[in-house]
Design a protein around this motif. Structure first.
Motif, mmCIF file in Angstrom:
data_model
loop_
_atom_site.group_PDB
_atom_site.id
_atom_site.type_symbol
_atom_site.label_atom_id
_atom_site.label_comp_id
_atom_site.label_asym_id
_atom_site.label_seq_id
_atom_site.Cartn_x
_atom_site.Cartn_y
_atom_site.Cartn_z
ATOM 1 N N TRP A 172 0.833 -1.204 0.000
ATOM 2 C CA TRP A 172 0.000 0.000 0.000
ATOM 3 C C TRP A 172 0.868 1.254 0.000
ATOM 4 N N GLY A 173 0.346 2.287 -0.641
ATOM 5 C CA GLY A 173 0.993 3.578 -0.574
ATOM 6 C C GLY A 173 0.672 4.263 0.740
ATOM 7 N N GLN A 174 1.266 5.421 0.920
ATOM 8 C CA GLN A 174 1.123 6.146 2.177
ATOM 9 C C GLN A 174 -0.202 6.902 2.267
ATOM 10 N N GLY A 175 -0.879 7.042 1.161
ATOM 11 C CA GLY A 175 -2.139 7.769 1.147
ATOM 12 C C GLY A 175 -1.960 9.218 0.745
ATOM 13 N N THR A 176 -2.930 9.733 0.025
ATOM 14 C CA THR A 176 -2.922 11.145 -0.360
ATOM 15 C C THR A 176 -4.319 11.710 -0.127
ATOM 16 N N GLN A 177 -4.372 12.893 0.440
ATOM 17 C CA GLN A 177 -5.650 13.467 0.859
ATOM 18 C C GLN A 177 -6.326 14.188 -0.296
ATOM 19 N N VAL A 178 -7.617 13.926 -0.448
ATOM 20 C CA VAL A 178 -8.464 14.637 -1.404
ATOM 21 C C VAL A 178 -9.607 15.273 -0.616
ATOM 22 N N SER A 179 -9.738 16.576 -0.731
ATOM 23 C CA SER A 179 -10.803 17.292 -0.035
ATOM 24 C C SER A 179 -11.612 18.078 -1.053
ATOM 25 N N VAL A 180 -12.917 17.878 -1.038
ATOM 26 C CA VAL A 180 -13.802 18.536 -1.987
ATOM 27 C C VAL A 180 -14.839 19.329 -1.211
ATOM 28 N N SER A 181 -14.858 20.609 -1.429
ATOM 29 C CA SER A 181 -15.807 21.470 -0.729
ATOM 30 C C SER A 181 -16.968 21.814 -1.651
ATOM 31 N N SER A 182 -18.115 22.043 -1.034
ATOM 32 C CA SER A 182 -19.316 22.346 -1.829
ATOM 33 C C SER A 182 -19.433 23.820 -2.115
#
Length: 124
Positions: free
Chosen positions: A114-124
Motif C-alpha cells: 500500500w501507498g502512504q495515502g494522499t488526501q483529497v478534499s472537496v468542498s461544496s
C-alpha cells in the motif's frame, strides 16, 4: 511487492478535477487498485486495473463510474486516477495498492502493498 509512492491529492471545489498518480517499484506487477477512506468510515474500493500481454481490464466502483478514469503507464510502472466532477462525498484519503493475486479485486485483503495515502478534499 514493491514500494508505492502516491502523489496528486489536494483541496478543490465541487465539480473540479484532480489526478492521482501511483508509482510502484515492484516487478512483475499485474494488477493495482485504488481505495479510499473517509474519516470515521471503513476503507472502500474505488477502482482497479489488471493487465496481461494484450488485455487490460478495469473495474470501477459504481459511484465513480463516468467520473473517474484509471490509466496505466507500463514504462513508468505508474497508474493514474483521473477524477472529474468531484463531489464533497469524494473527500477521503486515497490509497493505491499492489495486488497479491495479479487480478483486480474489490477486497483490500487481496492487495499486498500500500501507498502512504494522499488526501483529497472537496468542498461544496
Amino acid at each position: 511487492q514493491g514500494q508505492l509512492v502516491e502523489s496528486g491529492g489536494g483541496s478543490v471545489q465541487a465539480g473540479d478535477s484532480l489526478r492521482l498518480s501511483c508509482t510502484t517499484s515492484g516487478i512483475n506487477v499485474q494488477a493495482m487498485g485504488w481505495f479510499r477512506q473517509a474519516p470515521g468510515k471503513e476503507r472502500e474500493f474505488v477502482a482497479a486495473v489488471s493487465w496481461r500481454r494484450h488485455i487490460t481490464y478495469y473495474d470501477y466502483e459504481d459511484s465513480i463510474k463516468g467520473r473517474f478514469t484509471l490509466s496505466r503507464d507500463s514504462a513508468q510502472n505508474t497508474v493514474t486516477l483521473q477524477m472529474n466532477s468531484l463531489r464533497p462525498e469524494d473527500t477521503a484519503t486515497y490509497y493505491c495498492a499492489e495486488s497479491r493475486t495479479g487480478w483486480t479485486s474489490r477486497a483490500s485483503a487481496d492487495y499486498a502493498a500500500w501507498g502512504q495515502g494522499t488526501q483529497v478534499s472537496v468542498s461544496s
